[in-house]
Design an enzyme around this catalytic site. Structure first.
Site, mmCIF file in Angstrom:
data_model
loop_
_atom_site.group_PDB
_atom_site.id
_atom_site.type_symbol
_atom_site.label_atom_id
_atom_site.label_comp_id
_atom_site.label_asym_id
_atom_site.label_seq_id
_atom_site.Cartn_x
_atom_site.Cartn_y
_atom_site.Cartn_z
ATOM 1 N NE ARG A 198 -26.227 20.993 32.970
ATOM 2 C CZ ARG A 198 -26.004 22.147 32.341
ATOM 3 N NH1 ARG A 198 -26.091 23.275 33.008
ATOM 4 N NH2 ARG A 198 -25.676 22.162 31.072
ATOM 5 C CG LEU A 199 -31.684 15.046 35.308
ATOM 6 C CD1 LEU A 199 -32.994 14.602 35.949
ATOM 7 C CD2 LEU A 199 -31.097 13.935 34.447
ATOM 8 C CG ASP A 200 -29.670 21.181 29.502
ATOM 9 O OD1 ASP A 200 -29.346 22.133 30.229
ATOM 10 O OD2 ASP A 200 -29.979 21.306 28.304
ATOM 11 C CB SER A 201 -33.784 21.716 28.655
ATOM 12 O OG SER A 201 -32.779 22.623 28.272
ATOM 13 C CB ILE A 202 -35.622 18.808 33.687
ATOM 14 C CG1 ILE A 202 -36.325 17.496 34.031
ATOM 15 C CG2 ILE A 202 -35.890 19.868 34.732
ATOM 16 C CD1 ILE A 202 -35.829 16.331 33.260
#
Length: 483
Positions: A198-202
């Site tokens: 998961r790529l957070d706050s992308i």
């Protein structure tokens, strides 16, 4: 390096790309021999099916004697959830400088208070492991920012912000050293067995003066670059993004359907379901699901909030469990992949740490809230796994129904259909549909998947299929022909 990766690198760094490309090439080549496909992987097959559900947990959500919190997490999955939960999303497990798990001080290590890499690898050996890549920021207490304060290269040019706020400092991706650093962390996760990242706050990845610094085209390009690297050396890995943005802007990170993220967190579902149950009106929820579409083979990650928001403690446990499971069934029925917080799975409070021995006693206490919710959730998950109409690739169509009922039909690629009905109110509800609305052919009987019983619908004066739904009842009705 693939031509696709090279082209994206050129878009992101323009004239500097030629100097960066050899470094990225070396990084990719270094990891080729350290990543291996999971057992049973077949190229070209969808990463998720109707049999998949992902439990979400903090690294210390489970505690108990005889092992680290991460070991206790695996113990719970093995002892209680095997066969109904296929994957686990362990929220950031790196060392941190505060109670905020996203205030990461060292992206390459596991917080020793949670366990170590052997615990992470053990989970990955048994379940599909999702991990967060905290891509956009780190803690000011970490080595990178401390090096920045001492003006030490390469950290002296790693950051956008020079004064820390909220225990986060923003990384500067206009510096290619930062991209190479984070790709090294990312590929290291994959080498450890992580299959979903998961790529957070992308949405906030790229900062540029004179722009809103939100959803910058180069932020999208970096997601596409990560996808291109995955497609080249680890095509079994799934990229999921959590942009923390309005719904359509979230969907934009799915790109053309095969060139950016595979999945996106559905941030709209939880408030819409909560509203439907608190207002006893599914109109807004139905209208929103009716318009849901994702490109290509991409899908949504459907997550709802904890039990107490919809089913307050003032209700008897049996009623709380019934209301809560009715709400959770929406996330299991609609198109996408369901994610369930570990506390929700066992009817506990949001973010409560779970002592395994105490939890086991609660789950085995007949009639307790934990027992009712956990058994009910497992029944829903087993029913979902038994029908390919719940595949993420299966079509969905919302039906017109009274405001008290959320109604849709799921249709599998092989033609199997399931009518999903949820009464969002505390009163009995009646629905009726034409054969055409349901897509009925010769089928005259429904098999209710959760209880594995047959239901013989009546016909009203207009020859419409008529069904009565009890308060907060869930019906998953597979179409069946009489014997």
């Amino acid at each position: 390096m693939s031509a696709r990766t090279e082209s994206l690198l050129g878009f992101i760094y323009e004239e500097r790309a030629a100097q960066i490309a050899p470094r990225l090439d070396r990084l990719i080549d270094r990891y080729r021999e350290h990543v291996s496909s999971p057992d049973g992987y077949r190229a070209g097959t969808p990463p998720f099916t109707e049999r998949d559900a992902v439990m979400i947990a903090l690294g210390d959500s489970f505690v108990g004697a005889g092992g680290s919190p991460l070991a206790q997490l695996l113990r719970f999955l093995d002892d209680e959830a095997e066969g109904v939960i296929s994957g686990v999303h362990v929220l950031p497990f790196s060392p941190r400088s505060s109670n905020d798990p996203y205030a990461v001080t060292d992206h390459r290590e596991v917080d020793p208070e949670l366990g170590d890499w052997s615990d992470i690898e053990a989970i990955a050996d048994h379940f599909m492991l999702m991990a967060d890549l905290v891509l956009t920021h780190c803690s000011p207490q970490g080595a990178w920012f401390q090096g920045f304060l001492r003006d030490e290269p390469p950290y002296s040019e790693y950051f956008v912000t020079a004064s820390p706020a909220d225990d986060h400092v923003d990384l500067d991706f206009s510096n290619p050293d930062v991209l190479i650093e984070m790709l090294d962390v990312f590929l290291g996760y994959i080498a450890r067995g992580v299959r979903v990242v998961r790529l957070d706050s992308i949405a906030y990845l790229w900062t540029e003066t004179g722009t809103p610094c939100l959803h910058h085209p180069k932020a999208h390009a970096i997601v596409k670059l990560i996808r291109a690297i995955v497609d080249e050396i680890a095509p079994w890995v799934v990229i999921i993004v959590h942009p923390s943005a309005p719904h359509q802007e979230n969907l934009d990170y799915l790109g053309a359907g095969d060139d950016e993220a595979h999945m996106v967190y559905d941030v709209s579902l939880s408030p819409l379901v909560t509203d439907a149950f608190l207002s006893a009106d599914a109109t807004s929820l139905s209208a929103w699901v009716r318009e849901l579409h994702t490109p290509g083979s991409t899908s949504l990650f459907n997550v709802l909030g904890p039990c107490d928001a919809i089913a307050p403690a003032a209700l008897p446990d049996s009623q709380r469990a019934r209301v809560f499971l009715a709400a959770q069934s929406v996330a299991l029925a609609i198109a996408g992949v369901p994610g369930v917080y570990c506390q929700s799975l066992v009817g506990s409070e949001d973010r409560e740490r779970l002592d395994l021995d105490e939890l086991s006693a609660v789950l085995n206490e007949s009639g307790s809230l934990g027992n009712l919710v956990f058994d009910g959730y497992k029944a829903l998950l087993r029913a979902r796994a038994a029908s390919d109409a719940f595949s993420p690739a299966a079509a969905q169509r919302v039906l017109s129904a009274p405001s008290s009922v959320f109604a849709l039909v799921r249709t599998s690629p092989t033609g199997g259909r399931v009518l999903c009905l949820v009464n969002v109110t505390g009163d009995e509800a009646e629905v009726s549909f034409t054969d055409g609305e349901l897509g009925l052919g010769d089928e005259k009987v429904f098999r209710e998947l959760v209880t594995d019983t047959f239901l013989y619908p009546s016909r009203d004066d207009g020859n419409r299929v008529s069904l009565v739904i009890d308060p907060y009842e869930v019906l998953w009705l597979a179409y069946s022909s009489p014997e």
